[in-house]
Every structure is written in C-alpha cells, then in structure tokens.
Design an enzyme around this catalytic site. Sequence first.
Site, PDB file in Angstrom:
ATOM      1  N   HIS A 176      -0.965  -2.474  -4.465  1.00 25.36           N
ATOM      2  CA  HIS A 176      -0.405  -3.378  -5.478  1.00 25.36           C
ATOM      3  C   HIS A 176      -0.431  -2.781  -6.891  1.00 25.36           C
ATOM      4  O   HIS A 176      -0.753  -3.461  -7.860  1.00 25.36           O
ATOM      5  CB  HIS A 176      -1.154  -4.696  -5.467  1.00 25.36           C
ATOM      6  N   ASP A 191      -1.717  -9.495   8.619  1.00 28.73           N
ATOM      7  CA  ASP A 191      -1.535  -8.848   7.319  1.00 28.73           C
ATOM      8  C   ASP A 191      -0.529  -7.733   7.527  1.00 28.73           C
ATOM      9  O   ASP A 191      -0.828  -6.562   7.364  1.00 28.73           O
ATOM     10  CB  ASP A 191      -2.865  -8.316   6.785  1.00 28.73           C
ATOM     11  N   ARG A 197       0.807  -1.222   0.000  1.00 30.94           N
ATOM     12  CA  ARG A 197       0.000   0.000   0.000  1.00 30.94           C
ATOM     13  C   ARG A 197       0.839   1.270   0.000  1.00 30.94           C
ATOM     14  O   ARG A 197       1.914   1.320   0.582  1.00 30.94           O
ATOM     15  CB  ARG A 197      -0.930   0.003   1.220  1.00 30.94           C
ATOM     16  N   HIS A 222       2.642 -12.700  -5.667  1.00 33.17           N
ATOM     17  CA  HIS A 222       1.543 -12.867  -4.708  1.00 33.17           C
ATOM     18  C   HIS A 222       1.005 -14.299  -4.721  1.00 33.17           C
ATOM     19  O   HIS A 222      -0.207 -14.522  -4.764  1.00 33.17           O
ATOM     20  CB  HIS A 222       0.414 -11.883  -5.014  1.00 33.17           C
ATOM     21  N   GLU A 266       5.190 -12.524   1.154  1.00 33.70           N
ATOM     22  CA  GLU A 266       5.662 -11.684   0.055  1.00 33.70           C
ATOM     23  C   GLU A 266       6.934 -10.939   0.478  1.00 33.70           C
ATOM     24  O   GLU A 266       6.892 -10.086   1.352  1.00 33.70           O
ATOM     25  CB  GLU A 266       4.580 -10.677  -0.339  1.00 33.70           C
TER      26      GLU A 266
END
Length: 390
Positions: free
Chosen positions: A145, A288, A120, A216, A354
Amino acid sequence: MKLHFKLLVPILCLSMLISCTNSSTKNPQVSDESISKSVVLSQKEFQKSIDGKNTDLYILKNKNGVEAAFTNYGARIISLKVPNQHGVQTDIIVGFSSVDQYIQSTEPYFGSTIGRYGNRIAKGKFILDGTTYSLSINNGVNSLHGGKKGFQDVVWDTKQINEQSIAFSYFSKDMEEGYPGNLKVKVIYNLTDANELKISYEATTDKKTVVNLTNHAFFNLNGEGSGTILNHQIQINANFYTPVDSTLIPTGKHEPVADTPFDFRKFSIIGKRVADDHEQLKNGKGYDHNYVLNNPNGNQLNHAASVEGDKSGIIMEVFTIEPGLQFYSGNFMQSKNTFKGGSKDDFRTAFCLETQHFPDSPNQPTFPSTVLNPGMFYNTTSVYKFSIKK
C-alpha cells in the site's frame, strides 16, 4: 496533449442507491444488535497540525439525509450513514472519532486513500526501462500500500466544492517511498441526490512510474459494532482468482474458482468455507485475495460484487472498470483499537472490497499494466451502490 489512460485507473466509486423508509414505518422493536450506535463526531478532534499542515473534519449531506464524513488525513472516509431495512440510520463504515486514533491505530488503512500502489509489490522492487527501483519494505519482505508512509499517512490539501462535493489533492515528490516521478493526485468525493457517493481519481506524472490507487474502506453492513461479518452473504462476479504464496504475492497464475472455497459466483455466506482446509486460505489466514473480474464490457462499468448484511437488510453492489477486486475478510483485526462507537476492531468484524489492478503487476508481465507515462492522464470514477433487501 493529455491522454486518457483507461486501463490503469482503479475505480472505487461508492454509489449508493438507498430505499429510504419513512420514519413512521420504523420498527420500534429493532434489536440493538442490528443497528449501529448514533455517533456525533467532534470537529475539534479532527483538527491537528501534522508535518506543518492542518487536518480537519468534513461532512457531506444530500437532500435524502444520507451523510458521509471525511478527514484530509489520508483523504479518508470516516463514516457513512444510510438507512437500514427499518429506516434506522446505520453507519456501515468502521473508523475512529479523532485524528490521533487514526495515527495511533495498529491498522493504518481504515477508510483511507491508498497509493502510490495499492496492494503488494514483491520484495519492494520493480524495474522500469532497465532501472531497478527499491521501495520501502513494510509487510514482511514486501512493500504494501505505498510503503511505510503511504498516502494514508499524509495530509492532503482540501477544497470543499459544495455541501455535497469535496476534493483532496496531494503532490507526491519524485522518489517518495522509492517511486519515480513527481505525481500530482486528486481524489474527489461527490454525494449526489441519487444517493451515490462517487470517488474519482486523477493523476499525472513527469516521469515514467507505476500507479494503482484505491480506497481501503472497511465495511460492516449491519453497522459498526454489530459483530461478525461472517454471516453476510457475498457474490463476486469472477471465474478466476490470483493465488498467492506464503507472503501474499501472486504466483502469476489465474486459477478457476470452481470447486474451491473461492467460488462466490452465486451468493454464499462469507463464513461458510473460510475455515476449509485449503492452502490459499492458510496463506491468507482467510480471504485476502485478488479476483480476476469477468469483464464483458471492456472499459465500461461492470458489476464486480454484491454483499448483503444479514441483520440490516442493506445490500451493497460494487461496480468497476478495473480488472481486479481484493476481497479481505478482516483476518488481521486483533481487538487492539476502539472504534468511534466504542466497539473494538475484533476479528472479522469488517470486510474490504478494493477495486484495483492486480497485486505485484510491475513484476508480472502477464498482468494488466500499471505503468503511467508523462503526458497520460490517470482519470477514473467508480461505484459502490446501496439498496435495501425487498
């Protein structure tokens, strides 16, 4: 003269070292719950014209029988079949059986190359040399993304180098999704006879810009369709993580993982503390978050994380030179899409790791820089390594 810009480049190299068991040792009593269904992909289902360019299906195989499937729609990995502890080929990548399903999916990022900027950017804005750039807003008030049409939604040019290597190339025009500079990008997948799937990234620009490429892939080490990943065990080599606000933008701080649900310095079950009463778990609706990786070897490959499938015995180790690793526990999976084996994308049935520079780095002066200048050569190779529990 081109420069090697080592600080910027995210490494997602999937390196796989798999203990292949002879078929004579397979256990005929293996539960169907612990193995993924064998799915044969149809090339026809991946042949489509999008924006005047043709998509297709590509298969890499090595001499050991490890097989990986890709499409140039999003330069994405569709499946990866490796043997589990019983010698049964197990597809540990969740994905779809056609290009149309990827296009229509409510989750656009399954297996795809992410760019120009992974993760982000706050309010979709950043400043370079006094100029403010405005990006597409596609995640609440932020850009995620690469924007509304990131690299996952474009058709890449393809060159099949040989039966074990393939290269995808894309030319991202100046101001595409609001990013400055004409960016030439190449992603190379190489499936070696050492059972390594290497993903290398290259990029150059003609104007100062920001870049943070990653992949991803959504993993379930028990195999696609095998249920929750909450019983997987995970270890992350990080003493700190970057806490986020309610919109998942980093606050700019590095918080210690010690005495929090984010402490995975030793193997722990993913689901053990995911429901704890912790502000950060509420903000992320689970895990996350970006981990600040311990980096004892500078720009050398460092161990970032390890994960073990509780049913399959498959172990995945992640190595990278990147400063960060985003751990995502599948919190936004909503059973709205059907995978290639017939299962739904149910809540927390896959996870992501990631490798990356930190989220919102263009707006965080204390974070490692993601700026790429003309004349610099963005070049990296990274590793996800697979083995079997002894």
